[in-house]
Enzyme design. Sequence first.
Site, short mmCIF file in Angstrom:
data_model
loop_
_atom_site.label_atom_id
_atom_site.label_comp_id
_atom_site.label_asym_id
_atom_site.label_seq_id
_atom_site.Cartn_x
_atom_site.Cartn_y
_atom_site.Cartn_z
CD GLU A 1 -94.14 -5.20 -47.47
OE1 GLU A 1 -95.15 -5.53 -46.82
OE2 GLU A 1 -93.06 -5.82 -47.41
CB SER A 50 -86.52 -5.31 -43.60
OG SER A 50 -86.91 -4.28 -42.80
CB SER A 51 -87.27 -11.37 -44.01
OG SER A 51 -88.53 -11.31 -43.39
CG ASP A 72 -88.40 -1.80 -43.69
OD1 ASP A 72 -87.85 -0.97 -42.96
OD2 ASP A 72 -89.39 -2.47 -43.35
CE1 TYR A 89 -95.05 0.03 -39.78
CE2 TYR A 89 -96.70 0.38 -41.47
CZ TYR A 89 -95.44 0.60 -40.97
OH TYR A 89 -94.56 1.40 -41.67
N GLY A 149 -87.96 -8.22 -37.43
CA GLY A 149 -87.80 -6.76 -37.57
C GLY A 149 -86.59 -6.38 -38.40
CG ASP A 189 -90.85 4.61 -42.70
OD1 ASP A 189 -91.81 4.62 -41.90
OD2 ASP A 189 -90.44 3.56 -43.26
C1 GLA Z 1 -91.56 -1.42 -40.61
C2 GLA Z 1 -91.95 -0.69 -41.90
C3 GLA Z 1 -91.09 0.56 -42.11
C4 GLA Z 1 -91.06 1.44 -40.86
C5 GLA Z 1 -90.77 0.60 -39.61
C6 GLA Z 1 -90.90 1.39 -38.36
O1 GLA Z 1 -90.27 -1.94 -40.72
O2 GLA Z 1 -91.83 -1.53 -43.01
O3 GLA Z 1 -91.55 1.28 -43.22
O4 GLA Z 1 -92.25 2.15 -40.73
O5 GLA Z 1 -91.62 -0.53 -39.51
O6 GLA Z 1 -89.95 2.40 -38.32
#
Ligand code: GLA
Length: 383
Positions: free
Chosen positions: A157, A123-124, A169, A219, A121, A35
């Site tokens: 974020e 996305s809370s 997310d 990340y 993973g 993304d």
């Molecule tokens: C996290 C980030 C997203 C994306 C994923 C990996 O969830 O928040 O934006 O980059 O990692 O695909």
Amino acid sequence: MKTKVIQEKFKSLFETEGAFYASPGRINLIGEHTDYNGGFVLPGAIDKAIYCEIKPNGTDKIRAFALDLEEYAEFTLDENSLPAKSWAKYIYGVCREMMIRGATVEGFDTVFAGNVPLGAGMSSSAALESCFAYAVNNMFKLWFDRVELAKIGQATEHNYVGVKCGIMDQFASCFGKTGSLIRLDCRSLEYQYVPFNPNGYRLVLLNTCVTHELASSAYNKRRQSCENVVAIIKNRHPEVELLRDANLDYLKEVANEVCPEDYIRAEFVIEEIQRLLDACVALEKGDYETVGKKMYETHIGLSRKYEVSCEELDFLNNIARECGVTGSRVMGGGFGGCTVNLVKNELYDGFIRRAIESYEQKFKIKPKIYDVIISDGAKKLSI
Ligand code: GLA
């Protein structure tokens, strides 16, 4: 039900009643770490969400209670009032980002809770941002559309939490649709709903129940590697703004100018963008075996090239392979959390049993299992 306990707490804290909103977590079938490189992703919202009750309070203060943590925070939206509690930073950040975009956000009272597992993973944090972005927008009759709400969550974020995430997310949390994945072009933000009812298969998440330290700095480092490579490719191909615009030939041309680590990261991303496109073609034909193969390839890439997997995730991925599961891979940012698995109905019970037993034996923790139900995005609830 979460909403019932929220309602009771809200009443006892604020002696009044507010409106209810919810915004979900997400899965992503394929297209990881693409993304923020302007590539494609294929997420869907899930039936696990953050719920809030909320009401303007006529002051300039936010009074917020995080029910799952039993924590209270009170803060204003002044520029220098970033709250100390991490969950409160999200609420503050969302409101501040709206104000920066010209909105007037007044004080409010809120109680929130959720059932999106933390650090899994799913996305809370995006669910939390999108819940408050949607609620505040609706409650104060602001003008932001869903795309802007997703961007507000993403900016939160970046600017208040320090994770330089992409848009996937927040977009999935805002745009989710029951029964459909979202094929999102993260550069143009054009999207299509892709109905996802894989006949004869189930989609299931296996949570390693581990989260590794420093995931957010690791990340950001991955993102930096991608940007480093783009900057070098751009010298020869000025049209390249993001890795999405590059290809493996362009990458090879600069092999001696970028460090080996950045090179291998960029290679993964370029391959992953193509993998998603191939998986979409297979999906259209109902060819889930090919989709599954692509998922395994993604896992190998995320593990060996992008290096965002971990021992626990690789272990669960191996079990899936051994059990004949159609597709399996680490989902989301990585460094812990879940694998997402596409498994034939008849293999499901055996796979889950074997995964729980062997994982528990090896790591002395029980993995958690979640069947995926693709659901709607952010909304107001009538309660
Ligand atoms: C996290 C980030 C997203 C994306 C994923 C990996 O969830 O928040 O934006 O980059 O990692 O695909």
